[in-house]
Design an enzyme around this catalytic site. Structure first.
Site, PDB file in Angstrom:
ATOM      1  N   PHE A 110       1.724  -3.507   3.985  1.00 47.79           N
ATOM      2  CA  PHE A 110       2.093  -4.813   4.521  1.00 47.79           C
ATOM      3  C   PHE A 110       3.596  -5.042   4.299  1.00 47.79           C
ATOM      4  O   PHE A 110       4.150  -4.650   3.273  1.00 47.79           O
ATOM      5  CB  PHE A 110       1.313  -5.920   3.807  1.00 47.79           C
TER       6      PHE A 110
ATOM      7  N   HIS B  58      -9.777   1.426  -0.428  1.00 48.27           N
ATOM      8  CA  HIS B  58      -8.317   1.347  -0.356  1.00 48.27           C
ATOM      9  C   HIS B  58      -7.792   0.807  -1.673  1.00 48.27           C
ATOM     10  O   HIS B  58      -7.972  -0.356  -2.002  1.00 48.27           O
ATOM     11  CB  HIS B  58      -7.921   0.438   0.808  1.00 48.27           C
TER      12      HIS B  58
ATOM     13  N   HIS C 200      -2.966   7.659   6.004  1.00 45.93           N
ATOM     14  CA  HIS C 200      -3.170   6.346   5.383  1.00 45.93           C
ATOM     15  C   HIS C 200      -4.574   5.861   5.731  1.00 45.93           C
ATOM     16  O   HIS C 200      -5.287   5.368   4.872  1.00 45.93           O
ATOM     17  CB  HIS C 200      -2.104   5.367   5.864  1.00 45.93           C
TER      18      HIS C 200
ATOM     19  N   GLU D   1      -1.477   4.907  13.496  1.00 46.70           N
ATOM     20  CA  GLU D   1      -1.158   6.141  12.772  1.00 46.70           C
ATOM     21  C   GLU D   1      -1.446   7.363  13.627  1.00 46.70           C
ATOM     22  O   GLU D   1      -0.682   8.332  13.617  1.00 46.70           O
ATOM     23  CB  GLU D   1      -1.932   6.210  11.456  1.00 46.70           C
TER      24      GLU D   1
ATOM     25  N   LYS E 118     -10.223   7.334   2.290  1.00 50.96           N
ATOM     26  CA  LYS E 118     -10.551   5.932   1.987  1.00 50.96           C
ATOM     27  C   LYS E 118     -11.999   5.589   2.326  1.00 50.96           C
ATOM     28  O   LYS E 118     -12.517   4.572   1.853  1.00 50.96           O
ATOM     29  CB  LYS E 118      -9.582   4.999   2.703  1.00 50.96           C
TER      30      LYS E 118
ATOM     31  N   CYS F 269       0.804  -1.221   0.000  1.00 52.49           N
ATOM     32  CA  CYS F 269       0.000   0.000   0.000  1.00 52.49           C
ATOM     33  C   CYS F 269       0.839   1.275   0.000  1.00 52.49           C
ATOM     34  O   CYS F 269       0.301   2.375  -0.104  1.00 52.49           O
ATOM     35  CB  CYS F 269      -0.945  -0.011   1.200  1.00 52.49           C
TER      36      CYS F 269
END
Length: 408
Positions: free
Chosen positions: A394, A335, A297, A308, A330, A157
């Site tokens: 990830f 996403h 994010h 975050e 998002k 991502c």
């Protein structure tokens, strides 16, 4: 800048829908998802990539993720005003860095079925060129004759934020004058939805798709898959000024760190993300109080949003973190994995140029562990001179970029 998204494929229309709190999440239409735990996604609909391709034959030779990227790059080229046929433009110094987190998953699944049902002799000769994730960047350079640096980033991502950061670094090193940078993803497929569902990463709010992705809200239950592409034209400043380019902003900082923690989980206190933001600020020679807006994010996962938030509070401190605006788009766009960072930097740059923060939609119930100003549900006019955009993937990949108002 150019994009393809569930909220549209033109900058102005996309922006209008985003700031009016519209949502692109619907029931999955690309395959029968009735047996899946998650049956919703933010699909790109009413999309015709034909204008961006040299011929219908070329369309058939490329995967959907490449279609999205080529169209976004085509729109970015139009928006930039660059004349690639100008004798004054050296195409040896024009490149492309367009990444993907997964690549040609449509082709992978389709051709694997052919292999099992009909045997290897029936496989397409284009199966490998269609599925490898560098092909969006490669094909774009082929179509436009771009002979400068050309690579494809892949960091889940964080992919397209890394692409943009590495493009910025390449230009700063003097290896290119112009780079088309961004990312693309088309992973709304049975294998992808099934795989993420088995990880319990996706929202199962199937009966209410528009409210399923709810970043920072207490009742969030996972992210919603999106698809699309974002491409930005990065240009060396003197080169841009010499041709009279319209400049959206100045990219001044880039951070790139690793959590070194877990396959999928972020560092518990957000340490890796915090180091990434600090790195970007240091490179930009800016202090936390110089940033007014962060495009987070913000995936709508239970742990990710908390980590975050902790990272932002660690970097910006108790005083600045209380006044800074933190927005996640998002909720509206889903996403987009490897495309997310590029589209979100486009959003951040539009927020900078239009002096408006988009809303974080579906924010209804505050989470005591997520206690920043997330611009809930309604866009906000505000003074913005510098923006930060975060992407975390990830594998523990972290990427942050900073854009500030351009002043001659």
């Amino acid at each position: 800048m150019g994009l393809v998204s569930s909220l549209g494929h033109e900058l102005d229309g996309f922006w209008d829908r985003l700031v009016s709190a519209q949502c692109g999440v619907e029931q999955i239409s690309q395959f029968d998802a009735s047996a899946y735990g998650c049956r919703i996604a933010a699909e790109v609909r009413d999309f015709d990539p034909t204008p961006a391709f040299p011929s219908p034959k070329e369309l058939k030779r490329t995967d959907r993720f490449t279609h999205l990227a080529i169209y976004a790059g085509y729109k970015a080229l139009q928006d930039s005003g660059l004349d690639l046929k100008s004798p004054s433009l050296n195409l040896d110094e024009v490149g492309a860095i367009i990444g993907s987190g997964i690549g040609g998953l449509y082709t992978t699944e389709e051709q694997h079925k052919v292999l099992l049902e009909k045997g290897p002799s029936r496989l397409s000769p284009f199966v490998i060129p269609k599925l490898i994730l560098n092909m969006a960047s490669g094909v774009f350079s082929i179509y436009y004759g771009l002979r400068g640096p050309n690579v494809a980033t892949c960091s889940a991502c964080a992919t397209s934020t890394h692409a943009i950061g590495e493009a910025w670094r390449t230009i700063a090193m003097g290896d290119a004058s112009v780079i088309f940078a961004g990312g693309t993803e088309a992973a709304i497929t049975p294998l992808s939805i099934g795989g993420f569902s088995s990880m319990k990463a996706l929202s199962t709010r199937n009966d209410d798709p528009k409210a399923a992705s709810r970043p920072f809200d207490r009742d969030r239950d996972g992210f919603v898959m999106g698809e699309g592409s974002g491409v930005l034209v990065l240009e060396e400043m003197e080169h841009a000024l010499a041709r009279g380019a319209r400049i959206y902003g100045e990219l001044v900082g880039y951070g790139n760190t690793a959590d070194a923690n877990h396959l999928t989980a972020p560092s518990p206190e957000g340490e890796g993300a915090a180091r990434c933001m600090r790195m970007a600020l240091k490179r930009a020679r800016m202090s936390p109080e110089d940033i007014q807006y962060i495009n987070a994010h913000g995936t709508s996962t239970p742990q990710g949003d908390i980590c975050e938030t902790k990272a932002i509070k660690s970097v910006f401190g108790p005083e600045n973190s209380g006044s800074i605006v933190v927005n996640s788009t998002k909720g509206a766009l889903g996403h987009m994995l490897g495309a997310a960072g590029a589209v979100e930097l486009i959003v951040s740059t539009l927020a900078l140029t239009r002096q408006v923060s988009p809303p974080t939609i579906n924010y209804q119930t505050p989470d005591p562990e997520c206690d920043l100003d997330y611009v809930p549900n309604e866009a906000r006019e505000m003074k913005i001179s510098a923006v930060m955009s975060n992407s975390f993937g990830f594998g523990g990949h972290n990427a942050t970029v900073i854009v500030r108002e351009f002043k001659r």
